[in-house]
Design an enzyme around this catalytic site. Structure first.
Site, PDB file in Angstrom:
ATOM      1  N   ARG A   5     -24.827 -19.269 -35.952  1.00 18.00           N
ATOM      2  CA  ARG A   5     -23.467 -19.171 -36.555  1.00 18.00           C
ATOM      3  C   ARG A   5     -23.534 -19.019 -38.181  1.00 18.00           C
ATOM      4  O   ARG A   5     -22.536 -18.558 -38.772  1.00 18.00           O
ATOM      5  CB  ARG A   5     -22.931 -20.706 -36.303  1.00 18.00           C
ATOM      6  CG  ARG A   5     -22.410 -20.896 -34.864  1.00 18.00           C
ATOM      7  CD  ARG A   5     -22.178 -22.038 -34.802  1.00 18.00           C
ATOM      8  NE  ARG A   5     -21.478 -22.340 -33.148  1.00 18.00           N
ATOM      9  CZ  ARG A   5     -21.167 -23.525 -32.533  1.00 18.00           C
ATOM     10  NH1 ARG A   5     -21.629 -24.539 -33.236  1.00 18.00           N
ATOM     11  NH2 ARG A   5     -20.627 -23.376 -31.467  1.00 18.00           N
ATOM     12  N   LYS A  52     -15.253 -25.309 -12.676  1.00 16.12           N
ATOM     13  CA  LYS A  52     -13.915 -25.945 -11.937  1.00 16.12           C
ATOM     14  C   LYS A  52     -12.612 -24.985 -12.318  1.00 16.12           C
ATOM     15  O   LYS A  52     -12.589 -24.521 -13.241  1.00 16.12           O
ATOM     16  CB  LYS A  52     -13.680 -27.189 -12.724  1.00 16.12           C
ATOM     17  CG  LYS A  52     -14.780 -28.378 -12.286  1.00 16.12           C
ATOM     18  CD  LYS A  52     -14.445 -29.572 -13.076  1.00 16.12           C
ATOM     19  CE  LYS A  52     -15.216 -30.567 -12.794  1.00 16.12           C
ATOM     20  NZ  LYS A  52     -15.153 -31.791 -13.658  1.00 16.12           N
ATOM     21  N   GLY A 102     -18.209 -20.133 -23.792  1.00 12.53           N
ATOM     22  CA  GLY A 102     -19.443 -20.793 -23.629  1.00 12.53           C
ATOM     23  C   GLY A 102     -20.419 -20.354 -22.666  1.00 12.53           C
ATOM     24  O   GLY A 102     -21.489 -19.454 -23.308  1.00 12.53           O
ATOM     25  N   GLY A 155     -14.415 -22.967 -27.103  1.00 13.90           N
ATOM     26  CA  GLY A 155     -13.073 -23.396 -27.046  1.00 13.90           C
ATOM     27  C   GLY A 155     -11.853 -22.457 -27.489  1.00 13.90           C
ATOM     28  O   GLY A 155     -10.903 -22.614 -26.878  1.00 13.90           O
TER      29      GLY A 155
HETATM   30  P1  AMP Z   1     -17.540 -23.625 -17.191  1.00 16.30           P
HETATM   31  O1  AMP Z   1     -18.275 -24.481 -18.237  1.00 16.30           O
HETATM   32  O2  AMP Z   1     -16.641 -24.210 -16.443  1.00 16.30           O
HETATM   33  O3  AMP Z   1     -17.584 -22.370 -17.692  1.00 16.30           O
HETATM   34  O4  AMP Z   1     -18.962 -23.610 -15.990  1.00 16.30           O
HETATM   35  C1  AMP Z   1     -20.201 -23.429 -16.387  1.00 16.30           C
HETATM   36  C2  AMP Z   1     -21.018 -23.871 -15.230  1.00 16.30           C
HETATM   37  O5  AMP Z   1     -20.621 -23.630 -14.094  1.00 16.30           O
HETATM   38  C3  AMP Z   1     -22.384 -23.499 -15.420  1.00 16.30           C
HETATM   39  O6  AMP Z   1     -23.203 -24.853 -15.900  1.00 16.30           O
HETATM   40  C4  AMP Z   1     -22.768 -23.345 -14.049  1.00 16.30           C
HETATM   41  O7  AMP Z   1     -24.256 -23.759 -13.637  1.00 16.30           O
HETATM   42  C5  AMP Z   1     -21.674 -23.792 -13.126  1.00 16.30           C
HETATM   43  N1  AMP Z   1     -21.584 -23.314 -11.848  1.00 16.30           N
HETATM   44  C6  AMP Z   1     -21.495 -22.010 -11.759  1.00 16.30           C
HETATM   45  N2  AMP Z   1     -21.094 -21.740 -10.092  1.00 16.30           N
HETATM   46  C7  AMP Z   1     -21.317 -22.829  -9.574  1.00 16.30           C
HETATM   47  C8  AMP Z   1     -21.420 -23.335  -8.372  1.00 16.30           C
HETATM   48  N3  AMP Z   1     -21.369 -22.516  -7.329  1.00 16.30           N
HETATM   49  N4  AMP Z   1     -21.760 -24.576  -8.130  1.00 16.30           N
HETATM   50  C9  AMP Z   1     -21.936 -25.414  -8.990  1.00 16.30           C
HETATM   51  N5  AMP Z   1     -21.761 -25.131 -10.486  1.00 16.30           N
HETATM   52  C10 AMP Z   1     -21.570 -23.939 -10.747  1.00 16.30           C
END
Ligand code: AMP
Length: 417
Positions: free
Chosen positions: A36, A219, A375, A398
């Site tokens: 950064r 999610k 992220g 973010g």
């Molecule tokens: P996000 O912060 O929503 O972009 O999610 C990133 C996280 O999603 C990472 O830590 C991944 O390990 C997790 N992730 C990706 N695919 C899966 C999955 N099939 N089951 C559980 N976690 C997941």
């Protein structure tokens, strides 16, 4: 009126520059990743080269008041080294008048952590847990009132304002947005901000088609607004990672122990319906790598994504899905990638995410514009060594997510207004 850092005459002027020096420190207060700081150096150097003086301001961490651990004095050495001048330090960002007065062209002063003051974020601190609604309201009004003086003091230090902190551009804080109004004819973006804004425009406003978005991550709930905004813009939408299973379950599939959100199933079906109406092709994994425990030494197998046995959990896209996605990506002219398509932190489950990184690199080589924003996909692409092989890797998690949701970022609007 917005100015440009390239044409602005900095000679003999003091520039107050909001940067994002929120770098990770270890227990000895040593910087463990200076990305950064490096990202803001071209802007800072430009001001010095053009005969200006720098007043650099940033936050570090989430202090609730003056906290040794979050002092920016820990990073002065590194900033001086990268900038090539001995950076001075003002130990209180609101009492820097004397240091500012002494500042000469070519010199740089770093202000202490802005968030040592509640006024930076404009949120009250130290409220009793049992505070009444009226007390909360009064405290908020009080901090908003004292924030005006806080902003005015920062603005009084300089002749012009530069915002180069994309990481906080989605916050309407004193130093990221409110200060801009004191510089109606002397406000501008730094190079990092310019790069991020251009990257956002390249996908949201000027995308070449076919345009494909790969949206992954854990999610649906945290990416719903991004998915909805993308439906308005893309030709293909690849939905990967944990969020895919909510879509599969919503369509009647058996997903075993895989991550999902039952309450988001109606939203998932709505997205599928809207996509059909708009002619957007949706790609959700047809096959899945499943495991019997969430660890590198788990037993794994590949099964159809809608027939995952009970007790098994989907953790990566399978080979058939990856082959389909590869073809879509290599035929795209614009690609946006946000979120890993599997649990990439565990090497056994990282194949899909690695392949997406490879596909983006190959598509870039073929002339596509590729943006990695947000992220964990940024962490994945960097960790896997592909950062230089794609068109742009965003520095703001973010902030990028909110931009991709179609929101106007206060830090950007304040300079453009
Ligand atoms: P996000 O912060 O929503 O972009 O999610 C990133 C996280 O999603 C990472 O830590 C991944 O390990 C997790 N992730 C990706 N695919 C899966 C999955 N099939 N089951 C559980 N976690 C997941």
């Amino acid at each position: 009126m917005q100015c440009s850092i390239d044409t602005y005459d900095f000679a003999g002027k003091k520039a107050i520059v909001r940067v994002d020096f929120n770098v990770p420190l270890n227990e000895k207060f040593e910087i463990t990743d200076d990305t950064r700081i490096r990202a803001a150096i071209p802007t800072l150097k430009k001001v010095l080269e053009k005969g200006g003086a720098l007043i650099i301001m940033s936050h570090l961490g989430r202090p609730k008041g003056v906290t040794e651990k979050f002092s920016l004095k820990h990073i002065i050495g590194r900033v001086s080294e990268l900038l090539g001048v001995e950076v001075k330090f003002a130990a209180d960002c609101q009492k820097a008048q004397a240091e500012v007065a002494e500042l000469k062209p070519g010199e740089a002063l770093l202000l202490e952590n802005l968030r040592f003051y509640a006024e930076e974020e404009g949120k009250p601190r130290g409220l009793a847990e049992d505070a009444t609604d009226q007390e909360k309201k009064d405290a908020k009004a009080a901090v908003k009132e004292s924030q005006k003086e806080f902003v005015k003091t920062l603005a009084s230090y300089a002749d012009c304002y530069i915002n180069d902190a994309f990481g906080t551009a989605h916050r309407a804080h004193a130093s990221t947005a409110l200060i801009a109004k004191y510089f109606p004819n002397d406000k501008m973006f730094g190079y990092l901000m310019e790069g991020e804004i251009k990257a956002i425009d390249n996908v949201l406003k000027n995308a070449q088609h076919p345009f494909t978005a790969v949206i992954g991550g854990s999610k649906v709930s945290s990416k719903l607004a991004v998915l909805e905004n993308m439906l308005e813009r893309v030709d293909n939408l690849i939905i990967g990672g944990g969020m895919g299973y909510t879509f599969i379950k919503a369509q009647g599939g058996q997903i075993g122990n895989s991550l999902h959100e039952d309450d988001l199933m109606p939203n998932a079906l709505e997205i599928l319906k809207k996509a059909k109406e708009k002619g957007v092709k949706i790609y959700i994994s047809s096959d899945t790598l499943v495991c019997d425990k969430f660890a590198a030494d788990a037993n794994t197998m590949v099964v159809p994504s809608n027939a995952i046995p009970e007790e098994w959990e989907g953790v990566d896209a399978g080979p058939e899905s990856l082959a389909t996605w590869k073809e879509v990506l290599l035929n795209s002219k614009t690609i946006l990638w946000n979120g890993p398509v599997g649990v990439f932190e565990i090497p056994t489950f990282a194949k899909g995410t690695l392949q997406i990184a490879q596909n983006l690199a190959d598509a870039t080589e073929k002339g596509a514009y590729t943006l990695v924003g947000g992220g964990d996909s940024v962490a994945a692409v960097t960790q896997m060594g592909y950062a230089k092989k794609v068109s742009y890797v965003s520095t703001g998690g973010g902030a990028m997510l909110e931009a991709l949701e179609g929101k106007t970022l206060p830090g950007i609007a304040a300079v453009m207004e």
